[in-house]
Design an enzyme around this catalytic site. Structure first.
Site, PDB file in Angstrom:
ATOM      1  N   LYS A 136       0.844  -1.200   0.000  1.00 54.80           N
ATOM      2  CA  LYS A 136       0.000   0.000   0.000  1.00 54.80           C
ATOM      3  C   LYS A 136       0.879   1.250   0.000  1.00 54.80           C
ATOM      4  CE  LYS A 136      -2.708   1.287   3.451  1.00 54.80           C
ATOM      5  NZ  LYS A 136      -3.795   1.309   4.464  1.00 54.80           N
ATOM      6  N   TYR A 171       1.277   3.790   6.631  1.00 58.00           N
ATOM      7  CA  TYR A 171       2.656   3.315   6.492  1.00 58.00           C
ATOM      8  C   TYR A 171       3.637   4.486   6.495  1.00 58.00           C
ATOM      9  CZ  TYR A 171       0.827  -1.304   5.122  1.00 58.00           C
ATOM     10  OH  TYR A 171       0.199  -2.524   5.085  1.00 58.00           O
TER      11      TYR A 171
END
Length: 379
Positions: A136, A171
């Site tokens: 991602k 992230y």
């Protein structure tokens, strides 16, 4: 392999955050292997829920049940061992519908654990922090209901040098927490996985468990094992990350000086089509599918009414007591089998730095199905 020097006065002490997840279990197993770099390891495991009976308790020196989102609970539970920990392996996450919430929750969890380890002050022994994220990083928040439809992502194959995308991404936030919260003498490594293959019912996005439950119900009810993805993914390349390989790469980076302060993709190193994957899965579960049948089957709709069937299977075969909704995520299966691009990562950087591990994806299917059966997750 370039390793850190060992010292009897400074043993390697690992804290696995998310120990009962797919990679957490593989890390615990790997760290108990005498041939693993850095051995012998003393291994602590932490997770929000109590240690389940299917998890081999002997793999851990001690298990700590703590809610990383609760700052006080985290400090209370981790402070007694904080001064011992030399390596943290972060393989935990929480997923919510909104990426903004994901950013807040996952950043807070990470910050709380780092602060708990740092609370030991001058006695702090922390040397390295391992952070697991995923692809991602290159695709953006594909599951987010607002941002997901607007994303312009990077072109595959994904490479670690690609810049961040202009969308919220937990992230990115976690990498920023590492950069700001870790003491300067503590090194780190980031490991970006693909679709993970493993064998615990405590990982929401465990494709193997979701498909295993689906195949088991199809066989139990005499139904065809229909493909929920698109014709594009059926015929084009994808990759996976075996949790054993992820554990191997994470330990390698934690014990190899030249790999410090780097981000690495971690996939099996091969590619597959869902067409080949589906055939291999059918063989393992002895279920049938019609290759000529139209793709795009609504597995979410079908499985929504199968909770009682799964309860029957669990009872009949004496499986670990689970609710289907707690161990599967068919929405995630639908997303990954309907990508409109080839989901593949480059492993060139990892190989250049010296990590040559690999795994045959199609051979990993019978391995992990076998492990799930041994653990009595599926019959």
């Amino acid at each position: 392999m370039e390793k850190e020097p060992s010292s009897s006065s400074s043993p390697a002490v690992a804290l696995i955050v998310g120990a009962t997840g797919m990679v957490g279990l593989s890390l615990a197993e790997a760290l108990n292997n005498p041939s693993t770099p850095g051995s012998p390891w003393k291994v602590y495991g932490v997770a929000r829920r109590p240690l389940p009976n299917w998890f081999p308790a002997s793999l851990l020196h001690s298990f700590i049940s703590a809610d990383a989102l609760d700052r006080q609970d985290t400090l209370l539970k981790l402070s007694p061992i904080a001064h011992e920990v030399t390596h943290v392996f972060w393989v935990a996450l929480q997923i919510h519908e909104s990426e903004e919430v994901n950013v807040s929750v996952n950043s807070s969890m990470l910050s709380n654990v780092i602060d708990a380890i740092k609370s030991s002050g001058e006695r702090c022994s922390l040397k390295h922090f391992t952070l697991q994220t995923g692809t991602k990083h290159y695709m953006g928040p594909v599951y987010d209901p607002v941002h997901g439809s607007k994303i312009v992502m990077h072109e595959a194959p994904f490479e670690e040098c690609m810049p961040r995308l202009p969308y919220p991404n937990f992230y990115y936030a976690q990498e920023d927490v590492l950069a700001s919260a870790l003491p300067p003498e503590v090194t780190y490594s980031v490991h970006r996985s693909s679709i993970i293959a493993g064998a615990t019912p405590r990982s929401l996005f465990n494709t193997m468990v979701s498909l295993g439950v689906y195949a088991t119900i199809c066989r139990y009810r005499g139904l065809p094992f229909r493909y929920p993805g698109s014709r594009y993914t059926w015929e084009h390349f994808c990759d996976m990350s075996d949790s054993r390989l992820l554990a191997e790469q994470q330990i390698w980076a934690a014990t190899t000086e030249s790999a410090k302060n780097q981000a690495f993709n971690c996939t099996n190193g091969d590619f597959f089509t869902w067409k080949k994957f589906w055939k291999a899965f059918c063989q393992v579960f002895d279920v049938e599918f019609d290759e000529e049948e139209e793709c795009g089957f609504d597995v979410v709709g079908m499985m929504a009414g199968m909770e009682h069937v799964w309860d029957e299977i669990v009872e009949k075969h004496g499986l670990v007591r689970t609710k289907m909704a707690d161990i599967t995520c068919f929405d995630a299966v639908t997303v990954v089998t309907n990508f409109k691009f080839q989901h593949v990562c480059s492993m060139n950087k990892s190989r250049k730095f010296g990590f040559l591990g690999y795994c045959n994806t199609l051979e990993s299917i019978p391995y992990w199905v076998g492990r799930m059966r041994e653990m009595k997750i599926i019959p």
